[in-house]
Design a protein around this motif. Sequence first.
Motif, mmCIF file in Angstrom:
data_model
loop_
_atom_site.group_PDB
_atom_site.id
_atom_site.type_symbol
_atom_site.label_atom_id
_atom_site.label_comp_id
_atom_site.label_asym_id
_atom_site.label_seq_id
_atom_site.Cartn_x
_atom_site.Cartn_y
_atom_site.Cartn_z
ATOM 1 N N SER A 286 35.763 40.247 34.759
ATOM 2 C CA SER A 286 35.560 40.093 33.316
ATOM 3 C C SER A 286 35.576 38.613 32.982
ATOM 4 O O SER A 286 36.133 37.790 33.712
ATOM 5 N N LEU B 167 36.863 37.225 30.163
ATOM 6 C CA LEU B 167 38.128 36.831 29.557
ATOM 7 C C LEU B 167 39.197 37.860 29.900
ATOM 8 O O LEU B 167 38.890 38.902 30.490
ATOM 9 N N GLY B 168 40.424 37.574 29.494
ATOM 10 C CA GLY B 168 41.513 38.439 29.909
ATOM 11 C C GLY B 168 42.096 39.320 28.833
ATOM 12 O O GLY B 168 43.089 39.994 29.066
ATOM 13 N N GLY B 169 41.494 39.350 27.655
ATOM 14 C CA GLY B 169 42.052 40.137 26.577
ATOM 15 C C GLY B 169 41.889 41.629 26.768
ATOM 16 O O GLY B 169 41.061 42.079 27.544
ATOM 17 N N GLY B 170 42.661 42.404 26.019
ATOM 18 C CA GLY B 170 42.650 43.846 26.168
ATOM 19 C C GLY B 170 41.324 44.500 25.831
ATOM 20 O O GLY B 170 41.011 45.571 26.331
ATOM 21 N N ALA B 171 40.527 43.871 24.984
ATOM 22 C CA ALA B 171 39.264 44.472 24.578
ATOM 23 C C ALA B 171 38.108 44.080 25.490
ATOM 24 O O ALA B 171 36.987 44.532 25.294
ATOM 25 N N GLU B 172 38.396 43.252 26.471
ATOM 26 C CA GLU B 172 37.317 42.721 27.297
ATOM 27 C C GLU B 172 36.711 43.799 28.181
ATOM 28 O O GLU B 172 37.425 44.639 28.742
ATOM 29 N N THR B 173 35.411 43.765 28.336
ATOM 30 C CA THR B 173 34.712 44.721 29.190
ATOM 31 C C THR B 173 34.839 44.318 30.644
ATOM 32 O O THR B 173 34.602 43.160 31.003
ATOM 33 N N LEU B 174 35.204 45.268 31.475
ATOM 34 C CA LEU B 174 35.208 45.046 32.907
ATOM 35 C C LEU B 174 33.906 45.535 33.502
ATOM 36 O O LEU B 174 33.396 46.588 33.115
ATOM 37 N N PHE C 145 32.226 46.752 36.980
ATOM 38 C CA PHE C 145 32.677 47.275 38.260
ATOM 39 C C PHE C 145 31.578 47.247 39.310
ATOM 40 O O PHE C 145 30.394 47.441 39.001
ATOM 41 N N GLY C 146 31.994 47.075 40.552
ATOM 42 C CA GLY C 146 31.095 47.267 41.674
ATOM 43 C C GLY C 146 30.985 48.738 42.036
ATOM 44 O O GLY C 146 31.619 49.595 41.404
ATOM 45 N N TYR D 255 39.635 41.937 39.588
ATOM 46 C CA TYR D 255 40.525 43.098 39.710
ATOM 47 C C TYR D 255 40.159 43.908 40.937
ATOM 48 O O TYR D 255 38.996 43.964 41.355
ATOM 49 N N PHE E 190 45.009 51.026 39.127
ATOM 50 C CA PHE E 190 45.036 49.566 39.165
ATOM 51 C C PHE E 190 45.865 49.082 40.357
ATOM 52 O O PHE E 190 46.955 49.600 40.628
#
Lengths: 115, 113
Positions: free
Chosen positions: A95, A97-104, A106-107, A33, A45
């Motif tokens: 992340s 996986l691509g699900g809504g609950a997945e943790t991103l 970040f840099g 992302y 986004f």
Amino acid sequence: GPKVLQIPSHQIIDMGQMVTLNCDPVSNHLYFYWYKQILGQQMEFLVNFYNGKVMEKSKLFKDQFSVERPDGSYFTLKIQPTALEDSAVYFCASSGLGGGAETLYFGSGTRLTVL
Amino acid sequence: AQSVTQPDARVTVSEGASLQLRCKYSYSATPYLFWYVQYPRQGLQLLLKYYSGDPVVQGVNSFEAEFSKSNSSFHLQKASVHWSDSAVYFCALSKNSNNRIFFGDGTQLVVKP
């Protein structure tokens, strides 16, 4: 914990030039992302990317923007040509996986200044 | 449409005091909700997240948040803050189907010694 690295941390360029922002995502992550944060404003986004393709992009992702991740190397955001309003901090995230609950993850961001 | 609102741009508390950072969301269904923290010159780090079950969610560094469907809120709390908690805190939501995250404007927390 997992780290996302962004190179460089700062970039200053003249309007009209091309710039490439580099992101080294977490190893084995599959979703990538870019987010844009103008000073004092919301983080917004730009785009997400999976399996070599843009999955979704926002209206901020102008035609001058492009993303790629050739051969598992850096995930890049290219802006060509740059405009004054592109000045912002750009955050890369990844992340597993691509699900809504997945943790991103970040840099630390790349601060882009367009003169 | 979905949105996240953090009504307080800046909160100042004394070390050892309790803390609540407010977050309201707007979404037609139950979203996934997150709190991220951003320390100076660093990327965002996840504090906690909620997507179902017990409405009180425990996170790192003794933070917790409570989901309220009736109030459309997800306030962040801590019983006793430390000076090292000074940072910018972002509330965020994502939809069920994907993880395009929508962030609030952030709340800058200043902890005075």
